[in-house]
Design an enzyme around this catalytic site. Structure first.
Site, mmCIF file in Angstrom:
data_model
loop_
_atom_site.group_PDB
_atom_site.id
_atom_site.type_symbol
_atom_site.label_atom_id
_atom_site.label_comp_id
_atom_site.label_asym_id
_atom_site.label_seq_id
_atom_site.Cartn_x
_atom_site.Cartn_y
_atom_site.Cartn_z
ATOM 1 N N ASP A 56 12.128 -1.494 16.967
ATOM 2 C CA ASP A 56 10.778 -0.935 17.047
ATOM 3 C C ASP A 56 10.330 -0.882 18.506
ATOM 4 O OD1 ASP A 56 10.781 -0.754 14.392
ATOM 5 O OD2 ASP A 56 9.191 -2.224 14.001
ATOM 6 N N ASP B 67 9.147 2.303 20.569
ATOM 7 C CA ASP B 67 7.831 2.404 21.202
ATOM 8 C C ASP B 67 7.955 2.790 22.678
ATOM 9 O OD1 ASP B 67 6.657 1.823 18.856
ATOM 10 O OD2 ASP B 67 6.275 -0.290 19.283
ATOM 11 N N LYS C 241 7.739 10.798 -11.745
ATOM 12 C CA LYS C 241 6.294 10.704 -11.522
ATOM 13 C C LYS C 241 6.056 9.553 -10.542
ATOM 14 C CE LYS C 241 1.940 11.125 -13.922
ATOM 15 N NZ LYS C 241 1.099 10.287 -13.100
ATOM 16 N N GLU D 228 2.671 13.232 -2.985
ATOM 17 C CA GLU D 228 2.190 11.889 -3.267
ATOM 18 C C GLU D 228 2.498 11.005 -2.076
ATOM 19 O OE1 GLU D 228 0.908 12.032 -6.255
ATOM 20 O OE2 GLU D 228 0.595 9.964 -6.888
ATOM 21 N N CYS E 126 8.609 -37.777 -12.383
ATOM 22 C CA CYS E 126 8.370 -39.173 -11.995
ATOM 23 C C CYS E 126 7.747 -40.009 -13.110
ATOM 24 C CB CYS E 126 7.494 -39.233 -10.744
ATOM 25 S SG CYS E 126 5.792 -38.737 -11.042
ATOM 26 N N CYS F 226 0.400 -33.587 -11.654
ATOM 27 C CA CYS F 226 0.919 -34.933 -11.520
ATOM 28 C C CYS F 226 0.176 -35.560 -10.351
ATOM 29 C CB CYS F 226 2.418 -34.908 -11.240
ATOM 30 S SG CYS F 226 3.003 -36.517 -10.704
HETATM 31 S S1 IVH Z 1 2.421 17.813 -10.451
HETATM 32 C C1 IVH Z 1 -0.751 20.247 -12.621
HETATM 33 N N1 IVH Z 1 4.411 16.204 -9.961
HETATM 34 O O1 IVH Z 1 0.309 12.639 -11.115
HETATM 35 C C2 IVH Z 1 0.327 19.392 -12.082
HETATM 36 N N2 IVH Z 1 2.238 15.285 -10.061
HETATM 37 O O2 IVH Z 1 -1.421 12.966 -13.471
HETATM 38 C C3 IVH Z 1 -0.058 18.683 -10.868
HETATM 39 N N3 IVH Z 1 2.160 12.866 -9.641
HETATM 40 O O3 IVH Z 1 -2.430 14.064 -9.483
HETATM 41 C C4 IVH Z 1 0.714 17.517 -10.498
HETATM 42 N N4 IVH Z 1 4.305 12.593 -9.314
HETATM 43 O O4 IVH Z 1 -0.905 12.535 -8.152
HETATM 44 C C5 IVH Z 1 3.094 16.316 -10.137
HETATM 45 N N5 IVH Z 1 6.290 14.887 -9.520
HETATM 46 C C6 IVH Z 1 4.966 15.013 -9.674
HETATM 47 C C7 IVH Z 1 4.108 13.899 -9.586
HETATM 48 C C8 IVH Z 1 2.734 14.080 -9.790
HETATM 49 C C9 IVH Z 1 3.127 12.003 -9.353
HETATM 50 C C10 IVH Z 1 0.718 12.524 -9.778
HETATM 51 C C11 IVH Z 1 -0.204 13.405 -8.983
HETATM 52 C C12 IVH Z 1 -1.132 14.031 -9.975
HETATM 53 C C13 IVH Z 1 -1.019 13.092 -11.141
HETATM 54 C C14 IVH Z 1 -1.315 13.847 -12.414
#
Ligand code: IVH
Length: 817
Positions: A34, A38, A116, A174, A410, A425
């Protein structure tokens, strides 16, 4: 440097820094520290300041942050940020698939599967290739403008270059804090005594809303993108969009898969059910999207969610298994934690054999009876928990679990304070784990620094009666000859709640057989982790045959162990462990009564001690066999090493000794402060409350702790013994350390980078001139030395409290005048 040279150097530095960012984010590895990183960045910033026309919008220097946002602007989203419908079962997914087929009127469509991600949704707007705005999801129609903070995320493109970049577009994704970073931050916070962050998701959402983008830059946030929006982008399918944004330099998780029917979606879901835990971030399910944009339009939306996409959430998995026994662990503070030993069961990718039960209330709440079948679940935590019992499988006459009354370590009667859930204890003075905690502190690096006395060795010495407090350490020299041959590690043992000693199945099998290595046995056991004990043993007999290690005794000895276990159903069961008495009986059955073996293995904590207790004449051959049950033993090299470390520790200065005593509320700094103020333990002991309270940094709690400590006759006795051993209880006057008194009585702090001092040099310098160096901004300060780049939040706080800031030059003038 000429303009041309600077341009060359800037290009080179930019490339270098981008390369290291790429390694870090895309390949999770680093080639430089790091600090070195920097340095590169600092050089780049310096050159850009010198040649402002060479500062480009996409320079990595634009990510170091620094901008402060007092209040985030609310910005409307051009396209609404929608949420997704959730499903939890495959049937629900099937129903979704059927709705899609019905909506389109045919099955000619593709699904795009993604993970997700559990983070914070973000929308980035690009105009003419430049990132102009980053907005949080907010209520879906409008969110907060967090552009300054998002720009510090090093792999988010600040500009997008290439052919056919749309004039304006939006990408969504995300933001997350990688689990690795999250753990690093928490380790650091724990060390500093700060409150821990609850989970990576909260940490990410907290970070993205911080006011100081300089702080955001230091937290290595990351982002996965999964959506592209805009007019006239020239694509008609989601997979094209994903490939396009990948090409533009956006970070896309490589976990996606395009499929053409629901079965393949289900495959995708299954393939990630357990593998997802190896990803760098938390995920809680799968998102399933129709790939074709026209088809999406045809399907449309309901009020809040699209009809063309859905989320499948993995549920916390649950499994049913048998409760074998409960053991009780005693912590450093004497707190008791009951642990359930379970028949091994497969759960979310691992084999579970234990679950924490927290405290007596939890056992009561679950109404657990002996031998119950229980449901275990793995939430976000590593340690699974018992969520319920299955009353239908309760054995007739099964008794409710009766909580232990006495300490398993103990034997002291446990107490439970008003309003507290845990039993304790109270035998702080001699309960082994509590003694261990204090001795570990005593020998630790920042105290007496005896590194040859590691936890394992201390524990062995405590358990076998050699040390009961830290003064005993200095008596070890006389006992050297008794140490020889003592068992070092206690890891192979476990005590059941009745006090009976157990040993790992691995050690037992190793001792019971010949010409099979310990490693071979461990590998075998790892592979059979899911089998209950008796079945494991039977499988082991089979394995002996396969290995052709059919020395007549081998299979027979394991057979006898199996019979032993069956013949003694009264002994509590513990997965991976067998009662030591049962194993020893196989070796010594003709020489010792069973009752005597039981009694001795209840009294002692190692095979070594049991054998000493039984005082038998054993043949060399039998001695060798039984020795295989033992852990490594103390040998001459280790012992002399320890003795040297113990001797050397006597030279530690008084302030370290004072810290080592482990008086409650006396940390390293307080110990130093008190040592320097009073000069000796005697003076400290004699000090009145008033005298103590006069010292800046000493409060009522500390005074109380000191009084409590000095009131205990045992403590005074221990201190006397340490004194007799030659430990330092007085400060050594070092005249060279005092340079003057220009700062006498002044309380000072330096902030930012100083030209003439390193961090610890300024502390020494202040103290050597009679001043006191404080560690944080408070109204107790007389002034703050303001170095280069002093943090804006500190500055603001100082101003608020009315603490004057002076320059380094002014400070030096003050000292020299
Ligand atoms: S698509 C209409 N893809 O889940 C579709 N969302 O419950 C829009 N999220 O607000 C979202 N992984 O924050 C999509 N692979 C993914 C996702 C994802 C996480 C989150 C996102 C969204 C929420 C919806």
């Amino acid at each position: 440097m000429t303009h041309e040279e600077a341009a060359k150097r800037i290009a080179h530095l930019t490339q270098e820094i981008n390369h290291h960012n790429h390694l870090y984010y895309q390949e999770s590895r680093t080639e430089i520290s790091d600090f070195e990183f920097d340095k590169l960045l600092e050089e780049l910033i310096r050159l850009e300041n010198q040649f402002p026309d060479l500062l480009f919008a996409d320079s990595p220097s634009q990510r170091v942050g620094g901008a402060i946002t007092k209040e985030f602007q609310t910005v409307a989203h051009e396209y609404r940020m929608l949420s997704l419908g959730n499903t939890y079962t495959l049937e629900e997914l099937q129903a979704f698939d059927e709705r899609v087929i019905k909506g389109l009127g045919h099955t000619d469509f593709e699904y795009f599967c993604e993970m997700k991600f559990d983070g914070v949704a973000i929308s980035l707007v690009y105009e003419k290739g430049n990132l102009v705005r980053a907005v949080t999801r907010g209520d879906g129609t409008k969110g907060d403008d967090v552009t300054a903070n998002v720009k510090t995320i090093r792999n988010i493109p600040l500009t997008v270059k290439g052919e056919n970049i749309p004039d304006k577009f939006e990408v969504r994704g995300e933001i997350f804090l990688p689990r690795r970073e999250f753990e690093k931050i928490n380790t650091e916070r724990e060390k500093n005594g700060e409150a821990l962050l609850a989970n990576p998701r909260n940490a990410a959402s907290g970070t993205i809303k911080m006011q100081d983008s300089g702080v955001v830059a230091k937290r290595r946030l990351n982002c996965y993108f999964y959506q592209l929006l805009g007019e006239n982008i020239g694509i008609s399918k989601h997979d094209e969009a994903i490939h396009l944004i990948e090409k533009w330099g956006f970070n896309v998780s490589p976990t996606y898969r395009k499929v053409s029917k629901l079965e393949e979606v289900l495959d995708y879901i299954e393939s990630w059910r357990e593998k997802r835990f190896t990803l760098p971030l938390d995920t809680d399910g799968v998102v399933l999207k129709i790939n074709d944009y026209d088809q999406r339009e045809e399907l449309g939306f309901t009020a809040k969610i699209p009809r063309w996409a859905i989320a499948y959430k993995y549920q916390a998995e649950s499994a049913e298994t048998e409760l074998l026994s409960i053991t009780y662990q005693v912590g450093r503070t004497g707190a008791i934690t009951p642990v359930a030993n379970l028949s091994p069961v497969h759960l979310a990718g691992t084999t579970v054999k234990r679950a924490s039960l927290h405290n007596a209330n939890e056992i009561e709440r679950l109404d657990i009876h002996e031998g119950d079948f229980v449901f275990v679940e793995k939430g976000g935590e590593i340690i699974p928990k018992i969520t319920a019992v299955n009353p239908e499988k309760r054995k007739p006459l099964a008794q409710p679990i009766s909580y232990i009354q006495t300490c398993p370590e103990c034997g002291t009667t446990l107490i439970r304070k008003e309003g507290e859930a845990k039993h304790y204890c109270p035998n702080a003075a001699s309960c082994p784990p509590q003694v261990l905690g204090r001795i570990e502190h005593f020998v630790s690096k920042r105290a007496m620094d005896i590194d040859s006395l590691g936890t394992e060795r201390i524990r062995a010495l405590i358990d076998q009666g050699f040390i009961r407090n830290y003064a005993d350490i200095y008596d070890l020299e006389e006992k050297q000859s008794d140490l020889l041959g003592l068992e070092m590690s206690q890891d192979q043992y476990e005590k059941e709640s009745g006090g009976l000693l157990y040993i790992t199945v691995q050690k037992a099998l190793f001792a019971l057989t010949e010409s099979i290595s310990s490693k071979q046995i461990q590998d075998f056991l790892d592979e059979k982790a899911e089998l209950p004990l008796l079945e494991t043993l039977k499988a082991f007999q089979e394995q002996i045959r396969i290995w052709k290690k059919k020395v007549p005794a081998n299979v027979g000895m394991v057979d006898r162990l199996i019979h032993q276990l069956k013949d003694h159903p009264e002994l509590p069961k513990m997965e991976d462990f067998v009662p030591v008495a049962l194993v020893l009986d196989l070796f010594l059955g003709r020489k010792v009564e069973w009752s005597q073996l039981l009694e001795s293995s209840q009294k002692h904590g190692t095979v070594h001690r049991i054998l000493l207790d039984l005082n038998l004449e054993l043949s060399p051959e039998l001695t060798e066999r039984i020795k295989k049950l033992k852990a490594n033993t103390f040998q001459e090299g280790v012992i002399s090493n320890m003795m040297e470390g113990i001797k050397a520790s006597k030279a530690q200065p008084f302030e370290k000794v004072l810290f080592a005593l482990g008086i409650r509320n006396i940390g390293e700094n307080t110990a130093q402060l008190l040592a320097r103020h009073f000069g000796s333990l005697e003076k400290l002991r004699e000090a009145s409350s008033e005298q103590l309270l006069e010292i800046n940094g000493v409060g009522e709690t500390l005074v109380h702790s000191l009084q409590e400590f000095f009131l205990q006759p045992e403590n005074l006795e221990i201190i006397q013994r340490l004194k007799d051993q030659g430990l330092k209880f007085e400060i050594e006057q070092r005249e060279d350390a005092v340079l003057g008194s220009a700062l006498a009585g002044k309380r000072i702090l330096a902030s930012g980078k100083l030209k003439n001092f390193k961090r610890d040099e300024i502390v020494d310098f202040v103290q050597a001139h009679g001043g006191q160096y404080l560690s944080s901004v408070s109204k107790n300060l007389d002034f703050i030395i303001e170095g280069e780049d002093m943090g804006p939040s500190k500055k603001e706080k100082a101003q608020k409290l009315g603490v004057p800031l002076i320059s380094e030059e002014e400070f030096l003038r003050m000292v020299n005048s």
